[in-house]
Scaffold this active site. Structure first.
Site, PDB file in Angstrom:
ATOM      1  N   ASP A 259      54.583  53.411  49.087  1.00 56.31           N
ATOM      2  CA  ASP A 259      55.640  54.111  49.805  1.00 56.31           C
ATOM      3  C   ASP A 259      56.468  54.881  48.757  1.00 56.31           C
ATOM      4  OD1 ASP A 259      57.259  55.104  51.758  1.00 56.31           O
ATOM      5  OD2 ASP A 259      57.641  53.182  52.727  1.00 56.31           O
TER       6      ASP A 259
HETATM    7  C1  BGC Z   1      58.967  55.726  54.530  1.00 61.04           C
HETATM    8  C2  BGC Z   1      57.524  55.949  54.915  1.00 61.04           C
HETATM    9  C3  BGC Z   1      57.203  57.402  54.857  1.00 61.04           C
HETATM   10  C4  BGC Z   1      57.523  57.932  53.474  1.00 61.04           C
HETATM   11  C5  BGC Z   1      57.158  59.386  53.275  1.00 61.04           C
HETATM   12  C6  BGC Z   1      59.364  56.453  53.272  1.00 61.04           C
HETATM   13  O1  BGC Z   1      60.735  56.428  53.078  1.00 61.04           O
HETATM   14  O2  BGC Z   1      59.190  54.350  54.406  1.00 61.04           O
HETATM   15  O3  BGC Z   1      57.289  55.437  56.190  1.00 61.04           O
HETATM   16  O4  BGC Z   1      55.861  57.619  55.199  1.00 61.04           O
HETATM   17  O5  BGC Z   1      58.903  57.769  53.248  1.00 61.04           O
HETATM   18  O6  BGC Z   1      57.989  60.230  53.961  1.00 61.04           O
END
Ligand code: BGC
Length: 734
Positions: A259
């Site tokens: 993530d």
């Molecule tokens: C989130 C993810 C997301 C990623 C990219 C993160 O803050 O937890 O779910 O896919 O950002 O945008």
């Protein structure tokens, strides 16, 4: 192993291999943390980027792809990802809402359309489905998943993967799914986002892991690890999670991405510095580093000092190249770049599907009178901060949406009602008067505008309007960013600012319908006493207003069923239907009894249980019939029940099967969902619904984490929701 990839990898330098592991965010759209990468174009030319996300538009993507293909030494194409969570340009209801349809073909269709629209915009990878089980509505990201149940959650996970990927990932209108967030992210302590979680392996396997596994079994091409720790080790560096469980036990052969800056964040978690965490993450099974550039900046040195091996880097690089191969990018890097497809988004068909989904996601919670459906006559006052609001209709994670394309509830009602109805409107309340909160809620564009009038002035205006009406429809609830990422709340009621408005409207004596927008279960005890009817609309997406109006005027008989429990009070949280019995359960029989597992000041049970939802036609259930009461081994039990539509409009019922196992080597929950069947019945029509129960539905994880069934007594429950079932016991021998 592909020859093409083998020969490519033989030509790659270690630097170029590490470059493939780097996922960058140009910082235009999806910034949920720091934007780290500088000089993306230069890095692409040097082969230091494997993919981009938070970036779309066929022309833009094409231009960037050309840089990689034509100007880097080996011309390896990039992948392009985005958080396409519930639709791309045509926005469907938020995932929690869609799960309330219990309709897998419909959910699959939402992903199919999203894939078509995303690829028309140059994308080939989506960060979805989010399959985290959530039992705590304080956690704002409950909005992004399918609720609290692992059985239903697994069905939804698989349907989404099928919808995105189809049966051929290289088709120019399919995208690679990325199931997230492995694992247990939904169990953040206190419901506070990004918080620690800690749970037993038994609970993980039984309740939290099944949806990820289902998505993997459905063929998801990639997995995103979570921000949280699992068993004391941050997920991005957790070998047990990625190597032993995901690849070993589940046989996953796609790639794992972290993530947003998860490897960098391991330092804050407390597992050391960037270099050692990066090495640990790679060795634990992380293939791609989202945003943080930890791999890019440290792996070479780690290779030299032996803390990672060339094999570790090769394995990760190979998986990313294999994904690109599956997407067909080596045959044609511009496969997803077709500017002529721009017209495919927001088509009439997609909007019609969105409208249908918006209507089907609505859950009718209360309907005294019955007040609903509304008659198409007289004067209707449509009041509330969400009554004529388009800005908040998309709901959280709708990056590519254009709110001006959305239909407000008032607009939808006008479209549906025809000339016979006079509509009046007043906003009646703000979402908040706190400019600091408003600023946070507006991080992705202006969702919350503060009306400078006093609270009383706004209420007075609303009351004036209400008094002229025959019926009042108050559209109240959360602004879209009050749920979603980094949107935890401890007060999970309708936002405070709106409560005096609801009080005042309820005292006018006019029939009051509350239409409630929310991304999470809310506590609604007081509202339930004040309103004659309550309809949950969640965040319905582009066609929200038309979908809600279809329900309010009876064009669609509401059929949504809750997939997350609605507590009476936030103090009961976590409250979920498949809880354990405890040694001192309280059954309500003796209210004065003290030493029982209960509260002094609130009932144990929910306000609305899992599986609950009303319709405009009452469905009558006949007695539960089991074809056997004693079974052996591989025999099949048939549980049948007659369901009759006793109303005067056609409608859909979701008949639910639960099983409990009162005697087992480890404690089991009071019941677990094991099947459901949707039946559509004309007025007066009756159908028999039957479930085949085999030992598969009796299985659970025992103390050795083996999935087994143990002979003995089982209770079969069939009914309209988790709190309203008929039950019968069987003996099942080995
Ligand atoms: C989130 C993810 C997301 C990623 C990219 C993160 O803050 O937890 O779910 O896919 O950002 O945008």
């Amino acid at each position: 192993m592909s020859k093409q990839i083998n020969s490519l990898m033989m030509r790659m330098t270690p630097e170029e291999k590490i470059g493939q592991l780097n996922l960058v965010n140009p910082g235009i759209f999806a910034n949920t943390g720091a934007v780290v990468t500088q000089d993306i174009d230069g890095k692409i030319r040097k082969g230091q980027v494997g993919g981009l996300f938070g970036y779309y538009d066929a022309a833009l993507v094409g231009k960037t792809q050309r840089l990689a293909v034509e100007e880097s030494r080996l011309g390896i194409p990039l992948i392009f990802g985005l958080d396409v969570i519930h639709g791309h340009k045509t926005i469907f209801p938020i995932p929690l809402a869609l799960s309330c349809t219990w309709d897998m073909p419909l959910i699959e269709k939402s992903a199919r359309i999203a894939a078509m629209e995303a690829t028309a915009d140059g994308l080939n990878w989506v960060f979805s489905p989010m399959v985290d089980i959530a039992r705590d509505p304080r956690w704002g990201r409950i909005a992004e998943g399918a609720g609290e149940d692992p059985y239903l959650g697994s069905k939804v996970a698989a349907a989404m993967v099928r919808g995105y990927q189809g049966d051929d990932l290289s088709r120019p209108d399919t995208v690679m799914a990325c199931v997230k967030h492995l694992a247990l992210y939904g169990d953040a302590e206190g419901g506070r986002d990004y918080n620690t979680t800690d749970m037993s392996r038994l609970k993980m396997h039984e309740y939290y892991l099944p949806p990820y596994k289902a998505a993997v079994e459905a063929g998801a091409g990639s997995v995103m690890s979570s921000f949280n720790e699992v068993d004391g080790v941050p997920a991005a560096g957790n070998k047990w999670l990625m190597k032993d469980l995901l690849r070993g036990l589940w046989g996953f052969n796609g790639f794992v991405v972290t993530d947003y800056t998860s490897i960098n964040e391991m330092t804050c978690h407390g597992t050391g510095g960037l270099k050692e965490n990066s090495a640990r993450a790679l060795k634990a099974g992380t293939d791609m580093d989202m945003v943080g550039e930890c791999f890019l900046t440290t792996l070479l040195e780690s290779l030299e000092d032996g803390s990672v091996s060339m094999d570790d880097i090769d394995a990760a690089c190979r998986r990313i190249l294999e994904a690109k191969e599956r997407l067909g990018l080596f045959d044609d890097p511009y496969r997803y770049v077709d500017e002529k497809r721009a017209g495919e988004v927001l088509s009439e068909d997609s909007r019609a599907a969105a409208r249908d989904m918006a209507a089907r996601s609505c859950v009718l919670l209360k309907n005294d009178g019955p007040l609903l459906p509304l008659k198409k006559e007289g004067t209707i006052a449509v009041i509330g901060p969400l009554a004529d609001d388009k800005r908040n209709m998309p709901g959280t994670w709708s990056i590519a949406s254009d709110w001006t394309q959305c239909v407000s509830v008032l607009e939808g009602m006008k479209n549906a009602a025809g000339a016979g109805v006079k509509f009046l409107h007043a906003a009646g309340a703000n979402f908040t008067r706190d400019p600091v909160l408003a600023e946070r809620l507006n991080f992705s564009g202006e969702r919350v505008l503060i009306d400078p009038r006093s609270q009383q002035e706004m209420i007075d205006e609303a009351l004036k309007v209400a008094r002229k009406a025959d019926v009042v429809v108050a559209v109240v609830g959360e602004a879209q960013e009050m749920s979603g990422e980094a949107a935890s709340r401890v007060d999970i009621g309708i936002p405070q600012e709106q409560l005096p408005l609801i009080d005042a409207l309820s005292k006018t004596g006019k029939p009051l319908v509350l239409v409630i927008a929310t991304g999470r279960p809310l506590t609604l005890v007081r509202e339930c006493e004040q309103a004659q009817a309550m309809l949950l609309m969640w965040f319905g997406g582009t066609e929200a207003g038309n979908g809600v109006a279809d329900v309010l005027f009876g064009h669609h008989n509401p059929s949504g069923r809750l997939t997350a429990t609605f507590p009476r009070h936030v103090g009961q949280v976590p409250l979920y239907y498949n809880h354990k019995n405890t040694g001192r359960p309280y059954d309500g029989a003796k209210p004065a009894e003290k030493f029982k597992s209960r509260y002094l000041d609130v009932e144990n049970g929910p306000l609305f249980p899992f599986g609950f939802g009303l319709g405009y036609a009452p469905f009558e259930y006949g007695p539960l019939r089991l074809d056997k009461t004693e079974l052996q081994g591989a025999e099949t039990l048939t549980a049948a029940i007659a369901v009759k539509n006793a109303g005067d409009c056609a409608g859909e019922e979701t008949v639910q099967l639960y099983v409990s196992d009162p005697v087992a080597s480890v404690t089991r929950s009071v019941k677990d969902l094991k099947g459901f069947e949707k039946v559509f019945l004309q007025p007066g029509e009756e159908k028999d619904v039957s479930f085949a129960v085999t030992t598969e539905q009796l299985m659970f994880f025992n103390g050795d984490l083996q999935r087994v069934w143990e002979p003995g007594e089982f209770v079969i429950h069939v009914g309209r929701n988790s709190g309203d079932v008929q039950s019968a016991s069987v003996q099942w021998k080995k």
